[in-house]
Design a protein around this motif. Sequence first.
Motif, PDB file in Angstrom:
ATOM      1  N   GLY A  92      51.265  66.565  31.797  1.00  0.00           N
ATOM      2  CA  GLY A  92      50.377  66.846  32.646  1.00  0.00           C
ATOM      3  C   GLY A  92      49.840  68.170  32.284  1.00  0.00           C
ATOM      4  N   SER A  93      50.362  69.032  31.183  1.00  0.00           N
ATOM      5  CA  SER A  93      49.740  70.222  30.670  1.00  0.00           C
ATOM      6  C   SER A  93      48.477  69.821  29.711  1.00  0.00           C
ATOM      7  CB  SER A  93      50.852  70.721  30.058  1.00  0.00           C
ATOM      8  OG  SER A  93      51.269  70.023  29.088  1.00  0.00           O
ATOM      9  N   GLN A  94      48.257  68.700  29.223  1.00  0.00           N
ATOM     10  CA  GLN A  94      47.508  68.882  28.450  1.00  0.00           C
ATOM     11  C   GLN A  94      46.476  67.266  28.708  1.00  0.00           C
ATOM     12  OE1 GLN A  94      48.880  67.693  24.520  1.00  0.00           O
ATOM     13  NE2 GLN A  94      46.977  68.486  23.487  1.00  0.00           N
ATOM     14  N   SER A  95      45.437  67.458  28.889  1.00  0.00           N
ATOM     15  CA  SER A  95      44.355  66.368  29.198  1.00  0.00           C
ATOM     16  C   SER A  95      44.089  65.575  27.828  1.00  0.00           C
ATOM     17  CB  SER A  95      42.977  66.779  29.811  1.00  0.00           C
ATOM     18  OG  SER A  95      42.553  65.525  30.163  1.00  0.00           O
ATOM     19  N   GLY A  96      44.232  64.329  27.722  1.00  0.00           N
ATOM     20  CA  GLY A  96      44.055  63.600  26.491  1.00  0.00           C
ATOM     21  C   GLY A  96      42.961  62.431  26.977  1.00  0.00           C
ATOM     22  N   THR A  97      42.868  61.617  25.926  1.00  0.00           N
ATOM     23  CA  THR A  97      42.106  60.483  26.079  1.00  0.00           C
ATOM     24  C   THR A  97      42.651  59.490  26.923  1.00  0.00           C
ATOM     25  OG1 THR A  97      41.206  60.858  23.778  1.00  0.00           O
ATOM     26  CG2 THR A  97      40.807  58.697  24.878  1.00  0.00           C
ATOM     27  N   THR A  98      41.985  58.948  27.950  1.00  0.00           N
ATOM     28  CA  THR A  98      42.399  57.780  28.940  1.00  0.00           C
ATOM     29  C   THR A  98      41.967  56.453  28.303  1.00  0.00           C
ATOM     30  OG1 THR A  98      41.816  59.201  30.893  1.00  0.00           O
ATOM     31  CG2 THR A  98      42.066  56.807  30.932  1.00  0.00           C
ATOM     32  N   LEU A  99      42.950  55.594  28.338  1.00  0.00           N
ATOM     33  CA  LEU A  99      42.977  54.262  27.768  1.00  0.00           C
ATOM     34  C   LEU A  99      42.310  53.358  29.007  1.00  0.00           C
ATOM     35  CD1 LEU A  99      43.188  51.903  26.054  1.00  0.00           C
ATOM     36  CD2 LEU A  99      45.912  52.013  26.661  1.00  0.00           C
ATOM     37  N   ILE A 100      41.113  52.776  28.995  1.00  0.00           N
ATOM     38  CA  ILE A 100      40.731  51.525  29.882  1.00  0.00           C
ATOM     39  C   ILE A 100      40.930  50.246  29.330  1.00  0.00           C
ATOM     40  CG2 ILE A 100      38.740  51.144  31.255  1.00  0.00           C
ATOM     41  CD1 ILE A 100      39.633  53.724  31.786  1.00  0.00           C
ATOM     42  N   VAL A 101      41.770  49.878  29.981  1.00  0.00           N
ATOM     43  CA  VAL A 101      41.965  48.149  29.679  1.00  0.00           C
ATOM     44  C   VAL A 101      41.479  47.056  30.547  1.00  0.00           C
ATOM     45  CG1 VAL A 101      44.056  46.640  29.202  1.00  0.00           C
ATOM     46  CG2 VAL A 101      44.319  49.011  28.905  1.00  0.00           C
ATOM     47  N   THR A 102      40.815  46.247  30.102  1.00  0.00           N
ATOM     48  CA  THR A 102      40.041  45.080  30.898  1.00  0.00           C
ATOM     49  C   THR A 102      41.062  43.946  30.563  1.00  0.00           C
ATOM     50  OG1 THR A 102      38.003  45.983  30.229  1.00  0.00           O
ATOM     51  CG2 THR A 102      38.023  43.525  30.940  1.00  0.00           C
ATOM     52  N   SER A 103      41.744  43.432  31.468  1.00  0.00           N
ATOM     53  CA  SER A 103      42.626  42.410  31.755  1.00  0.00           C
ATOM     54  C   SER A 103      42.067  41.072  31.667  1.00  0.00           C
ATOM     55  CB  SER A 103      43.498  42.527  32.888  1.00  0.00           C
ATOM     56  OG  SER A 103      42.894  42.423  34.093  1.00  0.00           O
ATOM     57  N   SER A 104      42.754  40.093  31.852  1.00  0.00           N
ATOM     58  CA  SER A 104      42.157  38.691  31.767  1.00  0.00           C
ATOM     59  C   SER A 104      42.371  38.202  33.247  1.00  0.00           C
ATOM     60  CB  SER A 104      42.715  37.788  30.849  1.00  0.00           C
ATOM     61  OG  SER A 104      44.404  37.701  31.165  1.00  0.00           O
ATOM     62  N   GLN A 105      42.750  39.242  34.210  1.00  0.00           N
ATOM     63  CA  GLN A 105      43.077  38.734  35.571  1.00  0.00           C
ATOM     64  C   GLN A 105      41.951  39.283  36.462  1.00  0.00           C
ATOM     65  OE1 GLN A 105      45.806  36.907  36.367  1.00  0.00           O
ATOM     66  NE2 GLN A 105      46.243  36.718  34.217  1.00  0.00           N
ATOM     67  N   ALA A 106      41.773  38.344  37.815  1.00  0.00           N
ATOM     68  CA  ALA A 106      41.029  38.824  38.743  1.00  0.00           C
ATOM     69  C   ALA A 106      41.474  39.930  39.469  1.00  0.00           C
ATOM     70  CB  ALA A 106      40.678  37.608  39.613  1.00  0.00           C
ATOM     71  N   HIS A 107      40.750  40.737  40.044  1.00  0.00           N
ATOM     72  CA  HIS A 107      41.375  41.795  41.056  1.00  0.00           C
ATOM     73  C   HIS A 107      42.093  41.325  42.073  1.00  0.00           C
ATOM     74  CE1 HIS A 107      41.764  45.445  43.333  1.00  0.00           C
ATOM     75  NE2 HIS A 107      41.528  46.309  42.214  1.00  0.00           N
ATOM     76  N   ALA A 108      43.361  41.721  42.630  1.00  0.00           N
ATOM     77  CA  ALA A 108      44.042  41.021  43.726  1.00  0.00           C
ATOM     78  C   ALA A 108      43.342  40.987  44.898  1.00  0.00           C
ATOM     79  CB  ALA A 108      45.362  41.651  43.671  1.00  0.00           C
ATOM     80  N   SER A 109      42.485  42.097  45.043  1.00  0.00           N
ATOM     81  CA  SER A 109      41.822  42.155  46.486  1.00  0.00           C
ATOM     82  C   SER A 109      40.384  41.575  46.281  1.00  0.00           C
ATOM     83  CB  SER A 109      41.701  43.814  46.625  1.00  0.00           C
ATOM     84  OG  SER A 109      43.042  44.314  46.901  1.00  0.00           O
ATOM     85  N   ASN A 110      40.280  40.643  45.500  1.00  0.00           N
ATOM     86  CA  ASN A 110      38.784  40.137  45.541  1.00  0.00           C
ATOM     87  C   ASN A 110      38.585  39.459  46.765  1.00  0.00           C
ATOM     88  OD1 ASN A 110      38.918  36.966  45.269  1.00  0.00           O
ATOM     89  ND2 ASN A 110      40.692  37.728  43.827  1.00  0.00           N
ATOM     90  N   TRP A 111      37.096  39.185  47.149  1.00  0.00           N
ATOM     91  CA  TRP A 111      36.642  38.747  48.313  1.00  0.00           C
ATOM     92  C   TRP A 111      36.291  37.334  48.372  1.00  0.00           C
ATOM     93  CZ3 TRP A 111      32.329  42.500  46.891  1.00  0.00           C
ATOM     94  CH2 TRP A 111      32.779  43.888  46.908  1.00  0.00           C
ATOM     95  N   VAL A 112      36.594  36.509  47.066  1.00  0.00           N
ATOM     96  CA  VAL A 112      36.389  35.308  47.268  1.00  0.00           C
ATOM     97  C   VAL A 112      37.332  34.307  47.320  1.00  0.00           C
ATOM     98  CG1 VAL A 112      33.909  35.552  46.610  1.00  0.00           C
ATOM     99  CG2 VAL A 112      35.665  35.331  44.728  1.00  0.00           C
ATOM    100  N   GLY A 113      38.660  34.881  47.424  1.00  0.00           N
ATOM    101  CA  GLY A 113      39.914  34.220  47.243  1.00  0.00           C
ATOM    102  C   GLY A 113      40.343  33.625  45.863  1.00  0.00           C
ATOM    103  N   VAL A 114      39.843  33.989  44.790  1.00  0.00           N
ATOM    104  CA  VAL A 114      40.252  33.872  43.402  1.00  0.00           C
ATOM    105  C   VAL A 114      41.690  34.161  43.142  1.00  0.00           C
ATOM    106  CG1 VAL A 114      39.885  34.171  40.891  1.00  0.00           C
ATOM    107  CG2 VAL A 114      38.090  33.971  42.441  1.00  0.00           C
ATOM    108  N   GLU A 115      42.561  33.288  42.862  1.00  0.00           N
ATOM    109  CA  GLU A 115      44.114  33.729  42.553  1.00  0.00           C
ATOM    110  C   GLU A 115      44.234  34.678  41.587  1.00  0.00           C
ATOM    111  OE1 GLU A 115      47.084  30.676  42.285  1.00  0.00           O
ATOM    112  OE2 GLU A 115      45.907  29.229  43.294  1.00  0.00           O
ATOM    113  N   ALA A 116      44.982  35.633  41.580  1.00  0.00           N
ATOM    114  CA  ALA A 116      45.288  36.663  40.603  1.00  0.00           C
ATOM    115  C   ALA A 116      46.750  37.119  40.498  1.00  0.00           C
ATOM    116  CB  ALA A 116      44.652  37.915  41.362  1.00  0.00           C
ATOM    117  N   GLU A 117      47.071  36.940  39.022  1.00  0.00           N
ATOM    118  CA  GLU A 117      48.299  37.350  38.754  1.00  0.00           C
ATOM    119  C   GLU A 117      48.454  38.916  38.811  1.00  0.00           C
ATOM    120  OE1 GLU A 117      50.921  35.273  37.860  1.00  0.00           O
ATOM    121  OE2 GLU A 117      49.972  33.666  38.520  1.00  0.00           O
TER     122      GLU A 117
END
Length: 111
Positions: free
Chosen positions: A46-71
């Motif tokens: 926490g003492s040092q701010s570094g680069t954040t990694l942003i990962v795009t997964s192959s899964q749909a968001h679990a709280s999607n609004w259209v009922g897409v199954e998500a792992e």
Amino acid sequence: MALNKKGSRPITVDGIEYRWRIRRKPSYMQGLGWTPMTYAVEAANGSQSGTTLIVTSSQAHASNWVGVEAEPIRPAHVAASIREALGQGWNPTRAGSPFRLDRHAGFITQR
């Protein structure tokens, strides 16, 4: 960009501690199943701010609004993403703009 400790989960990969977090609410595009879920990872010191990694997964968001199954995103998936990003040059302790890792192969857009 620093992750909030609240809502983030700790993970240790190869002896180094990180925190990762999935956004609770899906973005508009994720809610409709048009884009895959993303999550953020950063070094846990926490003492040092570094680069954040942003990962795009192959899964749909679990709280999607259209009922897409998500792992769920499991810690093993996060650990593999961290190792892959480190292999591609991500340095979590050096300040800079977010490092993006695209792992969305196999994601099927809902239209």
